[in-house]
Design a protein around this motif. Structure first.
Motif, PDB file in Angstrom:
ATOM      1  N   ASN A 187       0.821  -1.205   0.000  1.00  0.00           N
ATOM      2  CA  ASN A 187       0.000   0.000   0.000  1.00  0.00           C
ATOM      3  C   ASN A 187       0.858   1.258   0.000  1.00  0.00           C
ATOM      4  O   ASN A 187       0.515   2.251  -0.626  1.00  0.00           O
ATOM      5  N   GLN A 242       1.855   1.999  -3.410  1.00  0.00           N
ATOM      6  CA  GLN A 242       0.796   2.634  -4.175  1.00  0.00           C
ATOM      7  C   GLN A 242       0.601   4.104  -3.821  1.00  0.00           C
ATOM      8  O   GLN A 242       0.356   4.923  -4.690  1.00  0.00           O
ATOM      9  N   LYS A 300       0.984   7.679  -6.044  1.00  0.00           N
ATOM     10  CA  LYS A 300       0.099   8.840  -6.056  1.00  0.00           C
ATOM     11  C   LYS A 300       0.878  10.106  -5.736  1.00  0.00           C
ATOM     12  O   LYS A 300       0.709  11.131  -6.381  1.00  0.00           O
ATOM     13  N   LYS A 303       1.926  -6.586  -8.344  1.00  0.00           N
ATOM     14  CA  LYS A 303       3.006  -6.096  -7.479  1.00  0.00           C
ATOM     15  C   LYS A 303       4.309  -5.947  -8.256  1.00  0.00           C
ATOM     16  O   LYS A 303       4.977  -4.923  -8.174  1.00  0.00           O
ATOM     17  N   GLU A 339       4.267  -3.003 -10.538  1.00  0.00           N
ATOM     18  CA  GLU A 339       4.383  -1.711  -9.848  1.00  0.00           C
ATOM     19  C   GLU A 339       5.835  -1.436  -9.471  1.00  0.00           C
ATOM     20  O   GLU A 339       6.305  -0.304  -9.555  1.00  0.00           O
TER      21      GLU A 339
END
Ligand SMILES: [Zn+2]
Length: 243
Positions: A7, A10, A14, A192, A195
């Motif tokens: 998280n 992620q 952002k 994953k 990313e």
């Protein structure tokens, strides 16, 4: 890599899109708090070398503080320092190599065929869910039977207890199967890996804080050694985190 860390990645994504939200934490280097001494195992710190160039020009730079560690009396180990930009460049090279490895992992993930196991688990799950629905209907019916006075209070309470126990056992079995099915789901793992590859691709455009946060997500620590045994060349050993 834990769910939390994922998280974090992620949210890093952002924050990269809204850089103005990042405030400076005063990080000196992307490898801040990641370096470990290859001689004594202690954490290494980064210090400023206030070098003054000819004509009083500022030639200061950050460097790894040399580590002098006394193992025993008269036995001193010495791990020499290095200019931090040199280490940062080496870490970027290691990131690029790591990316190649991740791309290979991705190929095996895409090839992994778990459809047989998945099918079996899915049909078990379906039949458990049907059982659960049946028991839940039964629990409702019991109450009606009791209200219609077809069951005594004691009979009702005993049957209710039994049904509730079965329901809760079924529910935990369903949870377990769902968890098994999810961990079979290679798409989560693929996401994953993708990313992380994206983070590596964008690494050089990030600011220092973000680079440091990214490295901390991907790397447990970097063992640094620069001694006679390494011919006085800085040697890095990167310990990657499991994804
Ligand atoms: Zn040391």
């Amino acid at each position: 890599m834990t769910e939390d860390e994922f998280n974090q990645i992620q949210s890093l994504f952002k924050s990269r899109r809204s850089k103005e939200n990042l405030y400076s934490l005063g990080v000196k280097s992307s490898v801040n708090k990641l370096l470990v001494c290859g001689v004594c195992g202690k954490g290494l710190t980064i210090q400023k070398n206030n070098k003054v160039l000819k004509g009083n020009r500022d030639g200061s730079f950050y460097q790894i503080r040399p580590c002098r560690h006394e193992i025993a009396e008269d036995v001193k180990y010495y791990n020499a320092g290095s200019k931090i930009t040199f280490i940062e460049k080496a870490v970027i090279e290691e990131l690029k190599k790591h990316k190649v490895q991740l791309q290979q992992d991705l190929i095996s993930l895409l090839e992994a065929d778990t459809s047989g196991v998945e099918e079996k688990l899915s049909s078990q799950l379906e039949s458990l869910k049907a059982d659960l629905a049946k028991k839940e209907r039964k629990a409702k019916r019991l109450l009606n039977l009791y209200l219609d006075e077809e069951l005594t209070k004691q009979e009702y309470q005993e049957m209710k207890k039994e049904t509730e126990e079965t329901i809760s056992a079924l529910k935990s079995e369903i949870d377990l199967l769902e968890h098994k099915l999810n961990s079979l789901d290679v798409s989560v793992q693929i996401e994953k890996v993708n990313e992380v590859i994206d983070l590596i691709d964008n690494f050089e455009e990030m600011d220092l804080e973000e680079q440091n946060a990214t490295l901390k997500l991907l790397i447990k620590h970097i063992v640094y050694t620069r001694t006679d045994e390494t011919d006085n060349q800085p040697l890095l050993e990167i310990h990657w985190r499991e994804l």
